[in-house]
Write an enzyme that holds these catalytic residues in place. Structure first.
Site, PDB file in Angstrom:
ATOM      1  N   HIS A 195      39.479  37.233  43.982  1.00 53.12           N
ATOM      2  CA  HIS A 195      40.552  36.886  45.035  1.00 53.12           C
ATOM      3  C   HIS A 195      41.544  35.524  44.842  1.00 53.12           C
ATOM      4  O   HIS A 195      42.554  36.293  45.277  1.00 53.12           O
ATOM      5  CB  HIS A 195      39.556  35.822  45.689  1.00 53.12           C
ATOM      6  N   GLU A 196      41.855  35.033  43.386  1.00 52.81           N
ATOM      7  CA  GLU A 196      42.336  34.357  43.200  1.00 52.81           C
ATOM      8  C   GLU A 196      43.392  34.802  43.189  1.00 52.81           C
ATOM      9  O   GLU A 196      45.067  34.546  43.012  1.00 52.81           O
ATOM     10  CB  GLU A 196      42.568  32.417  42.852  1.00 52.81           C
TER      11      GLU A 196
END
Length: 224
Positions: free
Chosen positions: A96-97
């Site tokens: 996600h990051e």
């Protein structure tokens, strides 16, 4: 007016529930090893490299759920549990990051807008509470309340812009994780639960801010 207070209380309750849910969901899926055997660092590093972001480092940071992408330093920072663990939770959060790093590379419009808004919001969000309190206490200076509301509106807009940024990063992560073989189709369910729980916290925060803005507007209008 009373209905607004009821809605705000409900929104706060939703926010608390969302925080408990994200912690509980992360804890649950952190106990489930990912089939690929990758750590959060492995997944982040490989996804960055696969998208031409070889110069973006991945660093461990202390704490739990402190994961973030720093657009100024261009660094993906992962909390130690995410960085070192080989679980569905770790790989989900790490990717996600990286989704934010890919957004940065591609100049994703909503991310660009959020970056441009940040210096302004950083100032207005600090000043707004003081102006609002002063405007409420000193009724003859109601213009201070109006200015405070305008400043607070910038913070609300920032949170609303954050929503598509977060959802887009999660969608990118899920698609790339499957396409690159980081997870199996069976593991996608767990990834979805982890990312959806995290997204809910942003939704709850935005809802609270919008309702608070409506409440302040109603207070100002009642004095007009």
């Amino acid at each position: 007016m009373s209905m607004i207070y009821i809605l705000i209380i409900i929104a706060f309750g939703l926010s608390l529930w969302a925080q408990f849910r994200v912690k509980g969901t992360f804890s649950e899926w952190s106990k489930v090893p990912v089939h690929s055997g990758m750590t959060g660092y492995d997944a982040a590093r490989r996804m960055l490299d696969n998208n031409g972001l070889h110069d973006v480092p991945v660093e461990p940071v202390r704490g739990s759920l402190t994961d973030h992408y720093d657009p100024i330093a261009r660094v993906v920072r992962l909390s130690e549990p995410v960085y070192y663990e080989r679980s569905i939770s770790a790989v989900s959060v790490a990717c996600h990051e990286v989704g934010h790093a890919i957004q940065h590379k591609e100049n994703y419009s909503m991310l660009v807008a959020r970056h441009k808004m940040f210096p302004v919001v950083n100032f207005t969000s600090g000043v707004a509470p003081l102006l609002i309190i002063a405007g409420i206490i000193f009724s003859s200076f109601s213009f201070l309340l109006l200015i405070g509301i305008i400043f607070f509106s910038a913070a609300v807009l920032f949170q609303l812009v954050t929503l598509p940024v977060e959802f887009n990063a999660s969608n990118r992560a899920r698609e790339l994780m499957v396409a690159n073989g980081f997870i199996t189709n069976d593991e996608e369910r767990g990834v979805g639960k982890v990312l959806n729980a995290a997204a809910l916290t942003y939704v709850a925060a935005a809802l609270i801010s919008v309702l608070e803005l409506v409440r302040l507007i109603l207070i100002y209008r009642s004095r007009d």
